[in-house]
Design an enzyme around this catalytic site. Structure first.
Site, PDB file in Angstrom:
ATOM      1  N   HIS A 161      -3.377   7.398   2.302  1.00  0.00           N
ATOM      2  CA  HIS A 161      -3.843   6.330   1.689  1.00  0.00           C
ATOM      3  C   HIS A 161      -4.918   5.415   2.330  1.00  0.00           C
ATOM      4  O   HIS A 161      -5.342   6.215   3.402  1.00  0.00           O
ATOM      5  CB  HIS A 161      -2.494   5.190   1.983  1.00  0.00           C
ATOM      6  CG  HIS A 161      -3.263   3.790   1.838  1.00  0.00           C
ATOM      7  ND1 HIS A 161      -3.403   3.330   0.853  1.00  0.00           N
ATOM      8  CD2 HIS A 161      -3.519   2.619   2.738  1.00  0.00           C
ATOM      9  CE1 HIS A 161      -4.175   1.598   0.466  1.00  0.00           C
ATOM     10  NE2 HIS A 161      -3.931   1.684   2.311  1.00  0.00           N
ATOM     11  N   ASN A 175     -10.396  -0.199  -0.397  1.00  0.00           N
ATOM     12  CA  ASN A 175      -8.451   0.062  -0.225  1.00  0.00           C
ATOM     13  C   ASN A 175      -7.685  -0.247  -1.060  1.00  0.00           C
ATOM     14  O   ASN A 175      -8.177  -1.866  -1.928  1.00  0.00           O
ATOM     15  CB  ASN A 175      -8.152  -0.533   1.271  1.00  0.00           C
ATOM     16  CG  ASN A 175      -6.657  -0.881   1.246  1.00  0.00           C
ATOM     17  OD1 ASN A 175      -6.048  -0.263   0.151  1.00  0.00           O
ATOM     18  ND2 ASN A 175      -5.659  -1.126   2.236  1.00  0.00           N
ATOM     19  N   CYS A 234       0.920  -1.227   0.015  1.00  0.00           N
ATOM     20  CA  CYS A 234      -0.285   0.322   0.388  1.00  0.00           C
ATOM     21  C   CYS A 234       1.006   1.200   0.179  1.00  0.00           C
ATOM     22  O   CYS A 234       0.459   2.313  -0.532  1.00  0.00           O
ATOM     23  CB  CYS A 234      -0.971   0.383   1.394  1.00  0.00           C
ATOM     24  SG  CYS A 234      -2.616  -0.915   0.686  1.00  0.00           S
TER      25      CYS A 234
HETATM   26  N1  ACO Z   1     -18.368  -8.379   8.961  1.00  0.00           N
HETATM   27  C1  ACO Z   1     -18.098  -8.477  10.720  1.00  0.00           C
HETATM   28  N2  ACO Z   1     -17.880  -8.385  11.544  1.00  0.00           N
HETATM   29  C2  ACO Z   1     -16.897  -8.352  11.262  1.00  0.00           C
HETATM   30  C3  ACO Z   1     -16.037  -8.376   9.890  1.00  0.00           C
HETATM   31  C4  ACO Z   1     -16.963  -7.818   9.129  1.00  0.00           C
HETATM   32  N3  ACO Z   1     -16.759  -7.662   7.864  1.00  0.00           N
HETATM   33  N4  ACO Z   1     -14.651  -8.928   9.311  1.00  0.00           N
HETATM   34  C5  ACO Z   1     -14.439  -8.863  11.052  1.00  0.00           C
HETATM   35  N5  ACO Z   1     -15.121  -9.245  11.394  1.00  0.00           N
HETATM   36  C6  ACO Z   1     -15.157  -9.416  12.803  1.00  0.00           C
HETATM   37  C7  ACO Z   1     -14.458 -10.031  13.646  1.00  0.00           C
HETATM   38  O1  ACO Z   1     -14.172 -11.246  13.286  1.00  0.00           O
HETATM   39  C8  ACO Z   1     -13.968  -9.581  15.216  1.00  0.00           C
HETATM   40  O2  ACO Z   1     -14.831 -10.458  15.866  1.00  0.00           O
HETATM   41  P1  ACO Z   1     -14.950 -10.416  17.372  1.00  0.00           P
HETATM   42  O3  ACO Z   1     -14.945  -9.479  18.384  1.00  0.00           O
HETATM   43  O4  ACO Z   1     -16.738 -11.645  18.348  1.00  0.00           O
HETATM   44  O5  ACO Z   1     -13.409 -11.574  17.311  1.00  0.00           O
HETATM   45  C9  ACO Z   1     -15.048  -8.093  15.196  1.00  0.00           C
HETATM   46  O6  ACO Z   1     -15.595  -8.071  14.006  1.00  0.00           O
HETATM   47  C10 ACO Z   1     -13.859  -7.403  15.265  1.00  0.00           C
HETATM   48  O7  ACO Z   1     -12.614  -6.707  14.953  1.00  0.00           O
HETATM   49  P2  ACO Z   1     -11.374  -5.912  14.429  1.00  0.00           P
HETATM   50  O8  ACO Z   1     -10.343  -6.810  13.802  1.00  0.00           O
HETATM   51  O9  ACO Z   1     -10.500  -5.836  16.078  1.00  0.00           O
HETATM   52  O10 ACO Z   1     -11.936  -5.173  14.258  1.00  0.00           O
HETATM   53  P3  ACO Z   1     -10.903  -3.503  13.863  1.00  0.00           P
HETATM   54  O11 ACO Z   1     -11.980  -2.531  14.801  1.00  0.00           O
HETATM   55  O12 ACO Z   1      -9.859  -3.085  14.061  1.00  0.00           O
HETATM   56  O13 ACO Z   1     -11.807  -2.998  12.474  1.00  0.00           O
HETATM   57  C11 ACO Z   1     -10.177  -3.692  10.023  1.00  0.00           C
HETATM   58  C12 ACO Z   1     -11.384  -3.782  11.315  1.00  0.00           C
HETATM   59  C13 ACO Z   1     -11.188  -2.534   9.307  1.00  0.00           C
HETATM   60  C14 ACO Z   1      -9.745  -4.365   9.571  1.00  0.00           C
HETATM   61  C15 ACO Z   1      -8.935  -2.223  10.780  1.00  0.00           C
HETATM   62  O14 ACO Z   1      -8.520  -3.635  11.760  1.00  0.00           O
HETATM   63  C16 ACO Z   1      -8.145  -1.448  10.108  1.00  0.00           C
HETATM   64  O15 ACO Z   1      -8.822  -0.973   8.459  1.00  0.00           O
HETATM   65  N6  ACO Z   1      -6.519  -2.438  10.392  1.00  0.00           N
HETATM   66  C17 ACO Z   1      -6.137  -1.117   8.812  1.00  0.00           C
HETATM   67  C18 ACO Z   1      -5.792  -1.917   7.432  1.00  0.00           C
HETATM   68  C19 ACO Z   1      -5.045  -1.225   6.954  1.00  0.00           C
HETATM   69  O16 ACO Z   1      -4.939  -0.663   7.110  1.00  0.00           O
HETATM   70  N7  ACO Z   1      -3.757  -1.601   6.470  1.00  0.00           N
HETATM   71  C20 ACO Z   1      -3.139  -1.884   5.507  1.00  0.00           C
HETATM   72  C21 ACO Z   1      -2.742  -0.734   4.376  1.00  0.00           C
HETATM   73  S1  ACO Z   1      -3.028  -2.969   3.819  1.00  0.00           S
HETATM   74  C22 ACO Z   1      -1.965  -2.939   2.700  1.00  0.00           C
HETATM   75  O17 ACO Z   1      -0.885  -2.392   2.176  1.00  0.00           O
HETATM   76  C23 ACO Z   1      -2.169  -4.588   1.240  1.00  0.00           C
END
Ligand code: ACO
Length: 323
Positions: free
Chosen positions: A250, A280, A114
């Site tokens: 980003h 993304n 990314c």
């Molecule tokens: N629908 C419903 N529930 C979901 C989904 C979904 N699509 N996906 C995950 N959940 C659940 C999980 O299972 C978890 O449930 P649990 O608490 O029962 O275990 C709960 O939602 C919370 O999951 P988290 O992963 O802790 O949620 P978070 O608030 O961290 O959000 C996200 C997730 C959106 C992925 C966030 O962490 C994020 O944006 N991270 C950074 C991503 C990023 O910037 N990546 C870098 C660039 S990408 C690259 O380089 C290719």
């Protein structure tokens, strides 16, 4: 007198197929409210058969050339930032070169996930400042839909496809922060975080593989590292946060975008946001946001921009440029 890499053209391409959050409800235990609330994403574009990273990259480059009123043969180099090149080799960049009918110069890919477009800009800037190229087309293009595990709700709802391109040209500046063009860059990586974000396939497995991400772990690094790299680039450029007209981050997650803007002391009115419409798109997200921000009339000649990105590696970085 200082040479600067100045923007001459910008353009983008998005596949026609738009997928709204609600579409995932048919096959996954997810819903629009979760996706929108946790990430800010409402929809994304996905490629159709026949569309690839290189075809989208070429379309974005054509749009940037058109804006500049230039032919591909007036360009010295093409850099494509991508983690989803059509084939293991040759590079997507040489495919774009062929597609544009460009018969001279050179082309290569940059792979920093990314953060790829920021790395691409820094490389283009170095080529221009060292006199190895006068005009460089920097493209970010991705087809992440082809590396999604469609049974993994924690990743497949977050990513999209697309491409954006920026045409840079060597121009004389005064060597001050009032110059147009790239004013400073900052690149970083830390390979010890490999397991936070990777694709579980490649030459070593004989498969293409699927994206695997510990999203909440990446999240923990994101705001701090993005604010820190943006601050370093601004210091190198000799500008303050209050001088910035537009943050072009980003586009991974609206909460990361908001958190970083807050840490930089900049209001959201100064941030170009496209994550709701594109998801993304990895290395394509910044040039897509630049192109959309420009066509919306947000980004204007003379505006001071800071871009920042973080992705797999981990790799992260920032660029300060005056449009
Ligand atoms: N629908 C419903 N529930 C979901 C989904 C979904 N699509 N996906 C995950 N959940 C659940 C999980 O299972 C978890 O449930 P649990 O608490 O029962 O275990 C709960 O939602 C919370 O999951 P988290 O992963 O802790 O949620 P978070 O608030 O961290 O959000 C996200 C997730 C959106 C992925 C966030 O962490 C994020 O944006 N991270 C950074 C991503 C990023 O910037 N990546 C870098 C660039 S990408 C690259 O380089 C290719």
């Amino acid at each position: 007198m200082t040479v600067r890499a100045v923007v001459r053209g910008v353009g983008h391409y998005l596949p026609k197929r738009i997928v709204e959050n609600a579409e995932f409800e048919a096959t996954l235990d997810t819903n629009d409210e979760w996706i929108r609330g946790r990430s800010g994403i409402e929809r994304r574009h996905f490629v159709s058969e026949g569309e690839t990273t290189s075809t989208m990259a070429a379309a974005a480059a054509r749009a940037a050339l058109e804006m500049a009123g230039m032919d591909a043969n007036e360009v010295d180099a093409i850099i494509v930032a991508t983690s989803t090149a059509d084939l293991t080799f040759p590079s997507a960049a040489t495919m774009v070169q062929a597609e544009l009918g460009m018969k001279q110069g050179f082309a290569f890919d940059v792979q920093a996930v990314c953060a790829g477009f920021v790395y691409g800009l820094a490389n283009a800037n170095a080529l221009i400042l060292s006199g190895q190229a006068r005009r460089v087309m920097v493209i970010g293009a991705e087809t992440f839909s082809r590396i999604m595990d469609w049974t993994d709700r924690s990743t497949c709802v977050l990513f999209g496809d697309g491409a954006g391109a920026l045409l840079l040209e060597a121009q004389d500046g005064e060597g001050t922060s009032a110059d147009r063009g790239i004013l400073a860059t900052d690149l970083n990586s830390d390979g010890s975080y490999r397991d936070l974000l990777f694709v579980d396939g490649g030459v070593s497995t004989g498969t293409t593989g699927y994206l695997r991400m510990q999203g909440n772990q990446v999240f923990r690094h994101a705001v701090e590292k993005l604010a820190s790299t943006a601050t370093t680039a601004m210091t190198r450029a000799g500008v303050e946060a209050s001088d910035i007209d537009w943050v072009v981050p980003h586009q991974a997650n609206i909460r990361i975008i908001q958190g970083t803007a807050k840490k930089l002391g900049l209001p959201m009115e100064k941030v170009v946001v496209t994550v709701q419409d594109h998801g993304n798109t990895s290395a394509a997200s910044i040039p897509l946001a630049l192109s959309v921000g420009y066509s919306r009339g947000q980004i204007k000649t003379g505006d001071l921009l800071v871009t920042e990105a973080i992705g797999g590696g981990l790799a992260w970085g920032a660029v300060v440029l005056r449009w």
